[in-house]
Design a protein around this motif. Structure first.
Motif, PDB file in Angstrom:
ATOM      1  N   GLN A  41      84.376  45.815  40.567  1.00 51.56           N
ATOM      2  CA  GLN A  41      83.400  46.208  41.585  1.00 51.56           C
ATOM      3  C   GLN A  41      83.883  45.835  42.975  1.00 51.56           C
ATOM      4  O   GLN A  41      83.735  46.594  43.928  1.00 51.56           O
ATOM      5  CB  GLN A  41      82.051  45.539  41.318  1.00 51.56           C
ATOM      6  CG  GLN A  41      81.278  46.159  40.190  1.00 51.56           C
ATOM      7  CD  GLN A  41      79.940  45.461  39.998  1.00 51.56           C
ATOM      8  OE1 GLN A  41      79.773  44.305  40.386  1.00 51.56           O
ATOM      9  NE2 GLN A  41      79.007  46.159  39.397  1.00 51.56           N
ATOM     10  N   GLU A  42      84.454  44.634  43.088  1.00 52.70           N
ATOM     11  CA  GLU A  42      84.950  44.179  44.384  1.00 52.70           C
ATOM     12  C   GLU A  42      86.095  45.067  44.865  1.00 52.70           C
ATOM     13  O   GLU A  42      86.174  45.425  46.042  1.00 52.70           O
ATOM     14  CB  GLU A  42      85.405  42.724  44.282  1.00 52.70           C
ATOM     15  CG  GLU A  42      85.727  42.099  45.601  1.00 52.70           C
ATOM     16  CD  GLU A  42      84.533  41.980  46.524  1.00 52.70           C
ATOM     17  OE1 GLU A  42      84.747  42.013  47.741  1.00 52.70           O
ATOM     18  OE2 GLU A  42      83.393  41.861  46.036  1.00 52.70           O
ATOM     19  N   MET A  43      86.979  45.451  43.934  1.00 47.82           N
ATOM     20  CA  MET A  43      88.086  46.327  44.305  1.00 47.82           C
ATOM     21  C   MET A  43      87.561  47.698  44.714  1.00 47.82           C
ATOM     22  O   MET A  43      88.029  48.284  45.704  1.00 47.82           O
ATOM     23  CB  MET A  43      89.074  46.460  43.149  1.00 47.82           C
ATOM     24  CG  MET A  43      90.252  47.357  43.463  1.00 47.82           C
ATOM     25  SD  MET A  43      91.176  46.890  44.933  1.00 47.82           S
ATOM     26  CE  MET A  43      92.138  45.559  44.331  1.00 47.82           C
ATOM     27  N   ALA A  44      86.580  48.214  43.993  1.00 44.37           N
ATOM     28  CA  ALA A  44      86.001  49.516  44.345  1.00 44.37           C
ATOM     29  C   ALA A  44      85.351  49.445  45.722  1.00 44.37           C
ATOM     30  O   ALA A  44      85.483  50.371  46.534  1.00 44.37           O
ATOM     31  CB  ALA A  44      84.982  49.939  43.294  1.00 44.37           C
ATOM     32  N   ARG A  45      84.665  48.336  46.001  1.00 44.91           N
ATOM     33  CA  ARG A  45      84.039  48.158  47.305  1.00 44.91           C
ATOM     34  C   ARG A  45      85.104  48.086  48.411  1.00 44.91           C
ATOM     35  O   ARG A  45      84.938  48.670  49.482  1.00 44.91           O
ATOM     36  CB  ARG A  45      83.197  46.881  47.314  1.00 44.91           C
ATOM     37  CG  ARG A  45      81.799  47.102  47.830  1.00 44.91           C
ATOM     38  CD  ARG A  45      80.948  45.873  47.792  1.00 44.91           C
ATOM     39  NE  ARG A  45      80.426  45.694  46.444  1.00 44.91           N
ATOM     40  CZ  ARG A  45      80.524  44.588  45.726  1.00 44.91           C
ATOM     41  NH1 ARG A  45      81.108  43.523  46.211  1.00 44.91           N
ATOM     42  NH2 ARG A  45      80.024  44.528  44.524  1.00 44.91           N
ATOM     43  N   ALA A  46      86.184  47.388  48.111  1.00 42.58           N
ATOM     44  CA  ALA A  46      87.261  47.282  49.092  1.00 42.58           C
ATOM     45  C   ALA A  46      87.894  48.647  49.353  1.00 42.58           C
ATOM     46  O   ALA A  46      88.195  48.993  50.496  1.00 42.58           O
ATOM     47  CB  ALA A  46      88.317  46.288  48.615  1.00 42.58           C
ATOM     48  N   LEU A  47      88.072  49.434  48.280  1.00 41.14           N
ATOM     49  CA  LEU A  47      88.622  50.779  48.453  1.00 41.14           C
ATOM     50  C   LEU A  47      87.688  51.638  49.299  1.00 41.14           C
ATOM     51  O   LEU A  47      88.123  52.451  50.104  1.00 41.14           O
ATOM     52  CB  LEU A  47      88.862  51.445  47.102  1.00 41.14           C
ATOM     53  CG  LEU A  47      90.086  50.972  46.342  1.00 41.14           C
ATOM     54  CD1 LEU A  47      90.107  51.560  44.940  1.00 41.14           C
ATOM     55  CD2 LEU A  47      91.354  51.333  47.083  1.00 41.14           C
ATOM     56  N   ASP A  48      86.384  51.449  49.106  1.00 42.48           N
ATOM     57  CA  ASP A  48      85.415  52.212  49.902  1.00 42.48           C
ATOM     58  C   ASP A  48      85.491  51.862  51.382  1.00 42.48           C
ATOM     59  O   ASP A  48      85.144  52.683  52.224  1.00 42.48           O
ATOM     60  CB  ASP A  48      83.992  51.963  49.403  1.00 42.48           C
ATOM     61  CG  ASP A  48      83.700  52.722  48.130  1.00 42.48           C
ATOM     62  OD1 ASP A  48      84.465  53.650  47.799  1.00 42.48           O
ATOM     63  OD2 ASP A  48      82.712  52.373  47.453  1.00 42.48           O
TER      64      ASP A  48
END
Length: 168
Positions: free
Chosen positions: A99-106
């Motif tokens: 989730q944190e990686m997805a948020r960072a990608l966003d």
């Protein structure tokens, strides 16, 4: 099914994976892939057999994505019922990291995120990614460098597992 149709169908899972990473919405990703495949089948006579069909399909998908993004900029924003979550957040550490990686990608600018996903997720070479994005190879390198710097600055390593407690 002729050979070209078979080659196009074979790339569908990779297209779907890239589309889901791009738009982060399953339904929109499915629509994007469907539009891409329809265009590819309609215009399969334009594919030059000298290059990779994967790169050609990713370029179509990317162009469809850009066109739809421009179209949606002026449309009113809606939220699907699936986006409204009443469920408890996951407690597994791995899930939190994802989730944190997805948020960072966003948080990455679109051009950097699209380039990073082509190279890291789809495994394209810099030259192939440049062809898909229709930019010079140096631009791909520059976008990747800036994307990596941004991701490092977000300090993803600070994600800690949720402390478990005993419930009696």
């Amino acid at each position: 099914m002729d050979e070209t149709e078979w080659l196009i169908a074979r790339e569908a899972p990779g297209l779907r994976r890239y589309a889901r990473a791009l738009v982060r919405d399953r339904d929109r990703a499915d629509d994007l892939v469907q539009e891409c495949l329809e265009r590819a089948l309609r215009k399969q006579h334009l594919w030059q057999r000298t290059g990779s069909i994967r790169g050609w399909l990713l370029k179509i998908l990317y162009n469809v994505h850009i066109n739809l993004a421009k179209h949606h900029q002026n449309a009113p924003q809606t939220t699907s019922i699936e986006d409204i979550s009443i469920a408890q957040p996951a407690r597994q550490f791995g899930h939190l990291q994802l989730q944190e990686m997805a948020r960072a990608l966003d948080e990455l600018p679109d051009l950097q995120r699209e380039t990073l996903l082509l190279v890291v997720l789809e495994g394209l070479s810099y030259e192939e990614a440049a062809c898909v994005l229709d930019v010079p190879v140096g631009t791909v390198r520059s976008r990747l460098s800036r994307a990596r710097e941004t991701l490092q600055s977000l300090n993803l390593a600070e994600v800690r597992p949720v402390a478990l407690r005993r419930v009696k």
